[in-house]
Design a protein around this motif. Structure first.
Motif, short mmCIF file in Angstrom:
data_model
loop_
_atom_site.label_atom_id
_atom_site.label_comp_id
_atom_site.label_asym_id
_atom_site.label_seq_id
_atom_site.Cartn_x
_atom_site.Cartn_y
_atom_site.Cartn_z
N ALA A 159 0.82 -1.21 0.00
CA ALA A 159 0.00 0.00 0.00
C ALA A 159 0.86 1.26 0.00
O ALA A 159 0.52 2.25 -0.66
N ALA A 160 1.98 1.22 0.72
CA ALA A 160 2.88 2.37 0.75
C ALA A 160 3.40 2.68 -0.65
O ALA A 160 3.47 3.85 -1.06
N ALA A 161 3.77 1.62 -1.38
CA ALA A 161 4.27 1.82 -2.75
C ALA A 161 3.18 2.40 -3.64
O ALA A 161 3.44 3.27 -4.48
N LEU A 162 1.94 1.92 -3.48
CA LEU A 162 0.84 2.42 -4.30
C LEU A 162 0.52 3.87 -3.97
O LEU A 162 0.25 4.68 -4.87
N MET A 163 0.55 4.22 -2.68
CA MET A 163 0.28 5.59 -2.29
C MET A 163 1.38 6.53 -2.78
O MET A 163 1.11 7.65 -3.22
N GLN A 164 2.62 6.06 -2.74
CA GLN A 164 3.73 6.87 -3.25
C GLN A 164 3.60 7.11 -4.75
O GLN A 164 4.08 8.12 -5.28
N ALA A 165 2.94 6.17 -5.44
CA ALA A 165 2.73 6.32 -6.89
C ALA A 165 1.52 7.19 -7.21
O ALA A 165 1.21 7.39 -8.39
N GLY A 166 0.84 7.67 -6.17
CA GLY A 166 -0.26 8.60 -6.40
C GLY A 166 -1.65 8.05 -6.22
O GLY A 166 -2.63 8.72 -6.58
N ALA A 167 -1.79 6.82 -5.67
CA ALA A 167 -3.12 6.27 -5.43
C ALA A 167 -3.89 7.16 -4.45
O ALA A 167 -3.31 7.72 -3.51
N LEU A 168 -5.20 7.28 -4.66
CA LEU A 168 -6.03 8.06 -3.75
C LEU A 168 -6.24 7.33 -2.43
O LEU A 168 -6.21 7.92 -1.36
N GLU A 169 -6.46 6.02 -2.53
CA GLU A 169 -6.63 5.19 -1.33
C GLU A 169 -6.40 3.74 -1.69
O GLU A 169 -6.48 3.34 -2.86
N VAL A 170 -6.14 2.93 -0.66
CA VAL A 170 -5.93 1.50 -0.84
C VAL A 170 -6.74 0.77 0.23
O VAL A 170 -6.65 1.10 1.42
N PHE A 171 -7.53 -0.21 -0.20
CA PHE A 171 -8.25 -1.09 0.72
C PHE A 171 -7.80 -2.51 0.42
O PHE A 171 -7.74 -2.91 -0.74
N ALA A 172 -7.49 -3.28 1.44
CA ALA A 172 -6.95 -4.64 1.25
C ALA A 172 -8.00 -5.68 1.61
O ALA A 172 -8.77 -5.53 2.56
N VAL A 173 -8.01 -6.76 0.83
CA VAL A 173 -8.93 -7.87 1.09
C VAL A 173 -8.18 -9.17 0.89
O VAL A 173 -7.34 -9.30 -0.01
#
Length: 236
Positions: A215-229
């Protein structure tokens, strides 16, 4: 779609559908009667995981269908290490139903989601990269496929990649797991992630270190939010 169904029908004739939880041949039966009672005990009443149970950094939340124990543990071990790639379809469909309310039917061994997909608050489904390459398939990717179809949103199979070899996570504390995975994942194409809401998919959430690092990598790439399942989680 028609080609996928035809392939599944042909595969079902050669390799009859089995129950992921006990490996019994089911054929055209939709569910396994032998596993129903144990699965009911292992199923979480509320899929969403409390933040106090796991490391949930850089995610808006996380959810899992079952506790990683008993027949669920055996199913995931067969799926990941026993060559039962076909179990990903059933486990992924159950994730879609339990977490997002996506109903499905099983006819002649084929899973078909019925009704209109729920209004998804996500833009992309992204699987966690597998740590083992020798098996010939990516378990999180196989779980993510049914989820993407059920929700009617794109699957970005190779959005994340592992940048380095890491030590085994077994026996490590939560803090040690985070340190072991620090900087171990990166985003392949940030343009596909930037401004998107991501549904991150894994097979098991243990401490939460892996999903938090991804999630940290995705947020650093500009994701608005991450939800995990995940299919299951380990109780700490």
């Amino acid at each position: 779609m028609q080609l996928r169904v035809a392939v599944q029908l042909a595969a079902g004739l050669v390799y009859p559908r089995r129950c992921p939880f006990c490996d019994r041949v089911l054929g055209w039966m939709p569910d396994c009667p032998d596993c129903a009672a144990e699965l009911a005990k292992l199923r979480r009443a509320v899929p969403r995981l409390p933040a106090t149970e796991h490391i949930l950094r850089d995610v808006t939340g996380a959810a899992a269908v079952w506790r990683y124990d008993g027949c669920v543990r055996q199913a995931i071990l067969r799926f990941k290490n026993g060559g039962r790639a076909c179990y990903g379809e059933t486990l992924g469909a159950e994730m879609a139903r339990a977490v997002f309310g996506c109903n499905y039917d099983i006819k002649r061994g084929i899973i078909t989601f019925n009704g209109v997909p729920p209004l998804a608050r996500f833009d992309l489904v992204v699987p966690v990269p597998s740590s083992e390459r020798g098996r010939g398939y990516e378990p999180p990717e196989l779980l993510a496929g049914p989820l993407a179809r059920a929700l009617g949103i794109p699957l970005e199979k190779r959005a994340l990649r592992k940048t380095r070899v890491t030590h085994t996570q077994k026996g490590l504390s939560a803090a040690e797991r985070l340190q072991n995975l620090r900087g171990a994942f990166c985003v392949r194409n940030a343009q596909r992630i930037e401004g998107r809401r991501i549904l991150l998919v894994d097979d098991v959430i243990t401490t939460g270190a892996t999903i938090s690092t991804c999630a940290a990598a995705l947020m650093q790439a500009g994701a608005l939010e991450v939800f995990a399942v995940a299919a299951a989680h380990t109780e700490l």
